[in-house]
Design a protein around this motif. Structure first.
Motif, short mmCIF file in Angstrom:
data_model
loop_
_atom_site.label_atom_id
_atom_site.label_comp_id
_atom_site.label_asym_id
_atom_site.label_seq_id
_atom_site.Cartn_x
_atom_site.Cartn_y
_atom_site.Cartn_z
N TYR A 198 0.86 -1.19 0.00
CA TYR A 198 0.00 0.00 0.00
C TYR A 198 0.89 1.23 0.00
O TYR A 198 2.07 1.15 0.39
N PRO A 199 0.39 2.39 -0.41
CA PRO A 199 1.20 3.61 -0.34
C PRO A 199 1.75 3.82 1.07
O PRO A 199 1.04 3.62 2.06
N GLY A 200 3.02 4.25 1.14
CA GLY A 200 3.66 4.40 2.45
C GLY A 200 4.24 5.76 2.71
O GLY A 200 4.79 6.00 3.78
N GLY A 201 4.15 6.68 1.73
CA GLY A 201 4.70 8.01 1.93
C GLY A 201 4.64 8.81 0.65
O GLY A 201 4.10 8.34 -0.37
N TRP A 202 5.19 10.01 0.71
CA TRP A 202 5.14 10.92 -0.44
C TRP A 202 6.46 10.93 -1.20
O TRP A 202 7.54 10.83 -0.60
N PRO A 212 9.59 2.24 -2.53
CA PRO A 212 10.46 2.50 -1.39
C PRO A 212 11.55 3.53 -1.67
O PRO A 212 11.84 4.38 -0.83
N GLU A 213 12.15 3.45 -2.88
CA GLU A 213 13.23 4.36 -3.24
C GLU A 213 12.76 5.81 -3.19
O GLU A 213 13.44 6.69 -2.65
N ARG A 214 11.58 6.07 -3.75
CA ARG A 214 11.08 7.44 -3.80
C ARG A 214 10.70 7.97 -2.42
O ARG A 214 10.89 9.16 -2.12
N ILE A 215 10.19 7.09 -1.57
CA ILE A 215 9.80 7.52 -0.22
C ILE A 215 11.05 7.80 0.62
O ILE A 215 11.10 8.78 1.37
N LEU A 216 12.06 6.95 0.48
CA LEU A 216 13.27 7.09 1.30
C LEU A 216 14.07 8.33 0.94
O LEU A 216 14.85 8.82 1.76
N THR A 217 13.88 8.86 -0.26
CA THR A 217 14.65 10.02 -0.70
C THR A 217 14.47 11.20 0.24
O THR A 217 15.42 11.87 0.63
N LYS A 218 13.21 11.45 0.63
CA LYS A 218 12.94 12.61 1.49
C LYS A 218 12.41 12.24 2.86
O LYS A 218 12.21 13.10 3.70
N GLN A 219 12.16 10.95 3.08
CA GLN A 219 11.64 10.47 4.37
C GLN A 219 10.41 11.26 4.80
O GLN A 219 10.39 11.95 5.82
N ARG A 220 9.38 11.12 3.98
CA ARG A 220 8.09 11.71 4.34
C ARG A 220 7.07 10.58 4.40
O ARG A 220 6.40 10.27 3.43
#
Length: 336
Positions: A198-202, A212-220
């Motif tokens: 499921y979606p886990g962040g922005w 995961p890669e896109r979420i971890l970039t900015k940790q939002r």
């Protein structure tokens, strides 16, 4: 790619590793045991996968290997402690034991801890309390990694919350971050090359993402329950900060690394009510009622909190744990 590792091998390797980096035998054994048990429960993200980062924090002096948590203030059933930037696992084990002792004396015991480090899997201390016959409510703040609802940048921590209840047939242990996924779990999906269920962040475009890669970039991270999780995170941060007189998520976020966090360990000793049989009956009534339901999807079933962790531990003790090969190799290289 993964490798299958037995629990005794993992614990032995980790003991040697922690001794190499200066920990006493007693501390090395305790930290290795917690990391191994976390991995056995299926929480690799806060077990074996976290070890290289932990060692990095040790080598940089962020984790003070010789520091000991000490009591700062005592008010009957409530105490304040300072972790002195020691190992988060050791500090959490010690403060949980102290909250248990206070609870068995007063019925309830609370220890508020400041200036500590990451405790890895908070649920480990929920199991610790339940094994001692105590109900527990535990929580920690973190570095900012989640936006307050409606905001663009991270201002909240994903502040894990643990609730445990002792039960003869298997303890109930709720262990959850206030983000939809802990960042350790997101990292685990990244290591496996998989998308989140499921979606886990922005992402960078302010769009919710399952990458995961896109979420971890900015940790939002995405708060659980959207605005409700956002509010709960803020309140837990307030409680941990006020009770410990320690750092808030805001203050932690001013540091280069996540350290100096604040935690709360609250234990209740239900045996003092002297109706243990009734307590167990009531718990089983709730669990049985939740289990006795037709699944939405064929083959699915419901679980009480902690049930799958117990099943994972039983299975992994017998069959070994599937560990990311890159992570395991990195640990062996640190040991050389």
């Amino acid at each position: 790619m993964s490798v299958r590792i037995q629990a005794n091998e993992m614990q032995e390797v980790l003991c040697r590793l922690f001794r190499k980096y200066g920990f006493t035998d007693k501390k090395a054994i305790s930290i290795a045991k917690v990391h191994t048990e976390n991995s056995l429960a299926g929480v690799l993200s806060h077990g074996i996968n976290r070890v290289p980062l932990f060692i990095e924090y040790v080598t940089k002096g962020i984790v003070k290997i010789d520091a000991e948590a000490e009591k700062i203030d005592s008010l009957g059933s409530m105490e304040r402690w300072d972790g002195n930037y020691g190992p988060g696992v050791i500090n959490a084990l010690k403060c949980t034991d102290r909250a248990i002792a206070l609870a068995k004396t007063h019925g309830m015991g609370l220890v508020a801890l400041r200036n500590t480090n990451h405790w890895m899997r908070g649920g480990a201390y929920g199991w610790q309390a339940a094994n001692a016959g105590c109900i527990s409510i535990l929580f920690t703040n973190t570095q900012p990694n989640m936006p307050a609802w409606g905001g663009k940048d991270s201002r909240l921590g994903n502040n894990p919350l643990i609730v445990s209840i002792p039960r003869e047939q298997g303890h109930i242990v709720l262990d959850m971050a206030l983000s939809q996924y802990s960042f350790g779990k997101i990292q685990s999906y990244k290591l496996k090359g998989e998308k989140l269920p499921y979606p886990g962040g922005w992402d960078d475009n302010n769009e919710l993402s399952d990458d995961p890669e896109r979420i971890l970039t900015k940790q939002r991270g995405l708060p659980i329950g959207y605005w409700k999780g956002s509010a709960l995170s803020m309140v837990l941060d307030m409680l941990a900060t006020l009770l410990s007189a320690g750092n808030s998520t805001y203050k932690v976020g001013l540091k280069k690394y996540e350290t100096g966090i604040s935690q709360v360990f609250l234990c209740i000793y239900p045996a003092l009510f002297q109706d243990t049989d009734l307590q167990q009956k009531l718990l089983n009534e709730i669990i049985d009622y939740s289990h006795d339901v037709a699944p939405m999807q064929e083959g699915d079933r419901t679980y009480y909190p902690g049930e799958r962790a117990l099943q994972n531990s039983t299975f992994n003790k017998k069959n070994g744990m599937q560990v990311n090969e890159t992570i395991w190799q990195k640990i062996l290289e640190l040991l050389d």
